[in-house]
Structures are given as C-alpha cells and as structure tokens.
Design an enzyme around this catalytic site. Structure first.
Site, PDB file in Angstrom:
ATOM      1  N   TYR A  90      -1.063  43.875 -43.011  1.00 48.96           N
ATOM      2  CA  TYR A  90      -0.350  44.608 -44.061  1.00 48.96           C
ATOM      3  C   TYR A  90      -1.309  45.145 -45.105  1.00 48.96           C
ATOM      4  O   TYR A  90      -2.437  44.671 -45.233  1.00 48.96           O
ATOM      5  CB  TYR A  90       0.775  43.798 -44.676  1.00 48.96           C
ATOM      6  CG  TYR A  90       0.422  42.617 -45.558  1.00 48.96           C
ATOM      7  CD1 TYR A  90      -0.268  41.522 -45.079  1.00 48.96           C
ATOM      8  CD2 TYR A  90       0.846  42.594 -46.895  1.00 48.96           C
ATOM      9  CE1 TYR A  90      -0.533  40.430 -45.886  1.00 48.96           C
ATOM     10  CE2 TYR A  90       0.588  41.496 -47.704  1.00 48.96           C
ATOM     11  CZ  TYR A  90      -0.106  40.419 -47.203  1.00 48.96           C
ATOM     12  OH  TYR A  90      -0.363  39.341 -47.985  1.00 48.96           O
ATOM     13  N   TYR A 106       3.981  46.703 -44.245  1.00 45.54           N
ATOM     14  CA  TYR A 106       3.721  45.821 -43.094  1.00 45.54           C
ATOM     15  C   TYR A 106       3.477  46.591 -41.796  1.00 45.54           C
ATOM     16  O   TYR A 106       4.135  47.593 -41.536  1.00 45.54           O
ATOM     17  CB  TYR A 106       4.955  44.977 -42.785  1.00 45.54           C
ATOM     18  CG  TYR A 106       5.432  44.026 -43.837  1.00 45.54           C
ATOM     19  CD1 TYR A 106       4.580  43.120 -44.447  1.00 45.54           C
ATOM     20  CD2 TYR A 106       6.783  43.986 -44.175  1.00 45.54           C
ATOM     21  CE1 TYR A 106       5.064  42.210 -45.379  1.00 45.54           C
ATOM     22  CE2 TYR A 106       7.270  43.079 -45.103  1.00 45.54           C
ATOM     23  CZ  TYR A 106       6.399  42.202 -45.702  1.00 45.54           C
ATOM     24  OH  TYR A 106       6.883  41.313 -46.602  1.00 45.54           O
ATOM     25  N   TYR A 107       2.595  46.063 -40.972  1.00 42.94           N
ATOM     26  CA  TYR A 107       2.476  46.471 -39.555  1.00 42.94           C
ATOM     27  C   TYR A 107       2.570  45.168 -38.767  1.00 42.94           C
ATOM     28  O   TYR A 107       1.551  44.580 -38.412  1.00 42.94           O
ATOM     29  CB  TYR A 107       1.155  47.208 -39.302  1.00 42.94           C
ATOM     30  CG  TYR A 107       1.136  48.544 -39.991  1.00 42.94           C
ATOM     31  CD1 TYR A 107       1.538  49.696 -39.320  1.00 42.94           C
ATOM     32  CD2 TYR A 107       0.766  48.654 -41.334  1.00 42.94           C
ATOM     33  CE1 TYR A 107       1.565  50.935 -39.976  1.00 42.94           C
ATOM     34  CE2 TYR A 107       0.799  49.879 -41.986  1.00 42.94           C
ATOM     35  CZ  TYR A 107       1.193  51.006 -41.306  1.00 42.94           C
ATOM     36  OH  TYR A 107       1.234  52.222 -41.952  1.00 42.94           O
ATOM     37  N   ASP A 259       4.127  31.425 -53.951  1.00 43.12           N
ATOM     38  CA  ASP A 259       3.709  30.402 -52.971  1.00 43.12           C
ATOM     39  C   ASP A 259       2.836  29.349 -53.660  1.00 43.12           C
ATOM     40  O   ASP A 259       2.913  28.162 -53.345  1.00 43.12           O
ATOM     41  CB  ASP A 259       2.925  31.050 -51.821  1.00 43.12           C
ATOM     42  CG  ASP A 259       3.671  32.242 -51.238  1.00 43.12           C
ATOM     43  OD1 ASP A 259       4.909  32.192 -51.198  1.00 43.12           O
ATOM     44  OD2 ASP A 259       3.007  33.216 -50.850  1.00 43.12           O
TER      45      ASP A 259
END
Ligand code: KDG
Length: 320
Positions: A90, A106-107, A259
C-alpha cells in the site's frame, strides 16, 4: 507457551516522502505494516511472547516481511510462504487533499494473506495462548479470511483464551452492512474491545464514549476502550471508568497510532494495571508512534514508556 497470538496481513508500505497527490510524488520510503503486525511488534517490544499467523509472498517482499517479524522476536512458525500470490502493498499519500490527513491506497486484493483460510489455523497454537487478538481488518480481507477469523475466535473462546478485538473498520475493504454483520457477533466473544466513535457509529449507531461502552459492556465484554484520536482515550468496565487526554507531540504520521495504543493499553491490563494506568501506557505508545513515518518503528519498550511518562510528569518535554 505464547502470551499473545494474532493473525493478519503484513503489507509493504510505500510512504510518500513529500506531501501532495501521489502522481507527483517522486520518492517513497519503504516500510512494512499492518494493524495486527503493528500490535504484535508493540507487544513483543513490551516484553510479551507473541505468535503471528499470516501468509506472505515467495519473493523479496515476502522475505522482507518475514525477516521483519522474525527480527522483532515474534514466533513465525505459523507464517506460510505462498508461492501463488503477491504480497499486499500500500501507498500513503500525505496531507492531501486534507492537510493533516494521510490517505491509504491498497494493492492487496488476492494477496497472499487474503488467501488465509481455516487450514492456516493450528487449534493448539491458539488454545495455548494467553490472549488472542484480532482486528476488523482480517475478516474483511476475503471470505476465507472471514471464516478463519470466526474459527480462530471460536477456538479461543471455547478454550477460555482471552480475546481482544480492535474494530478497525476499513470501508475500502467492505461495506458498513458487511462490517456490522460480521463484527457484532465477534464482539460478543471478546473480553476486551477497542473502538473508535466512527466504528461505533457503524456498528451500534452511537458516537458518545459512555453510550458506546454501555452498549458493548451489555454484550458481555469486560473492558471497552474508546479511542478518541487527538483527544486521548476513555476506558470502561462495569464498575470503573477512566479518561486520559492524548500527550502533545510533534505529529509526522498518525497511521499506526491506534495499534500502538492497543498494544500499550492491553499490555498494561495484562500486567494488572488499572484502567487509568493502561490508558496512560496506551496514549504514550500512540504518541511516540506518530512522531515518525511508518507504523511501528517507534513502538516503545517498557523502559522507554517509563522514561516518556516520567518526562511528561516532570513536564520536561517541550512540544509545540
Ligand atoms: O492501523 C494501521 C493500519 O491501518 C495500516 O498499517 C494498514 O493494516 C492496514 C490496513 O489494513 O489498513
């Protein structure tokens, strides 16, 4: 025995070195990240033994991700190398079109990690963990990832392993309805839930921290943390509540802050900390992470958290 097991996709991140639309960006910094990996690295740096379940590609990117996880001290015995699929990748576009905000492109469709399935789960591995952690990203990756996430939660819940869930809804991966249908039953299995008001709006139609907490506690969850970004965080159990403001730091890249908060907050609870202490540790980890590019690079050790908090108490950090 592992203290924590988690499961998710680790992507290679290309973080633009300059602001503006990606078509004009010439230089990118290469990092690796993913919500569960950021959390796992955070917990490992904070002194916990962490196991990671994923698939990576059989190429340079897969090797990069695997060596990173291994280098951070995670148990990678349940990481599969998938020769049939590329690694998720990404790009981060910075401060455009909204200054102060980054966007993520994103990919990752059809990526190695999106091909995880219940066959990637070793029930004993999860049963022997102290805590199983999941975010709303893994079940959104594919149908087989959704099934595997449900199965992993079922294994953990049936064997009395504590469960933490960070809702992390990414609307570029699934619709609001899909997120609600999948995540609500999952939350009912959790001991600890971390959530942001925008996710709560999607899941339960509420945005106010106390109302969010009441609704989620009524599902049988023991502890709820509501992440409030620049305003800090609030946490609730049935008998207790606490709220702490965020620490003021120079912000470079906010991605990964949630996170880091999750790792700090949960690590403190697992060590027997109060809600207020856990919020401080979570906010400290989140504050450190946003001062650099990349998601986990500034995830602190316990010693560094203590130094950060001591400096905050002495008010020796000059932050503008
Ligand atoms: O929480 C940070 C993550 O959003 C980032 O690392 C990318 O995992 C990612 C995702 O799927 O959005």
């Amino acid at each position: 025995m592992l203290d924590v097991v988690t499961m998710g996709e680790v992507m290679v991140q290309f973080n633009a070195c300059t602001n503006g639309p990606l078509r004009h960006v010439v230089y990118f910094e290469k990092h690796a990240a993913g919500a569960e990996a950021n959390f796992a690295i955070g917990m490992s740096r904070l002194g916990f033994k962490v196991g990671f379940i994923t698939r990576v590609s059989d190429d340079e990117f897969g090797k990069y991700v695997l060596s990173l996880l291994r280098g951070e001290g995670l148990d990678v015995s349940r990481v599969k190398v998938d020769p049939e699929a590329p690694n998720g990748v990404y790009f981060i576009q910075r401060n455009y079109p909204i200054p102060g905000r980054s966007s993520v492109i994103y990919y990752r469709r059809g990526s190695a990690a999106s091909r995880m399935s219940i066959d990637d789960l070793d029930p004993e591995y999860i049963r022997n963990a102290g805590l199983f952690h999941l975010t709303g990203i893994t079940p959104a990756l594919s149908e087989s990832c959704r099934e595997a996430s449900l199965k992993a939660l079922e294994i953990a819940s049936d064997s009395g392993v504590k469960i933490s869930i960070d809702t992390n809804i990414r609307l570029s991966l699934w619709s609001r309805e899909e997120a609600r249908e999948t995540l609500l039953p999952m939350l009912r299995k959790a001991n600890i839930v971390l959530i942001e008001p925008q996710d709560a709006e999607i899941l339960i139609g509420k945005r106010e921290p106390r109302e969010i907490a009441d609704e989620i506690l009524s599902m049988g969850v023991e502890t709820v943390a509501v992440k409030l970004g620049a305003e800090g965080a609030a946490a609730y159990t049935r008998d207790e509540e606490a709220r702490k403001p965020a620490y003021r730091v120079p912000i470079v890249d906010v991605i990964g802050a949630g996170d880091a908060f999750a790792a700090g907050f949960i690590s403190s609870l697992l060590r027997g900390g109060s809600l207020a202490e856990a919020l401080e540790v979570g906010n400290a980890a989140g504050a450190l992470v946003v001062t650099v590019r990349g998601d986990f690079e500034n995830m602190p050790s316990l010693e560094d958290i203590e130094k950060f908090l001591a400096a905050q108490r002495r008010e020796t950090i000059i932050l503008r």
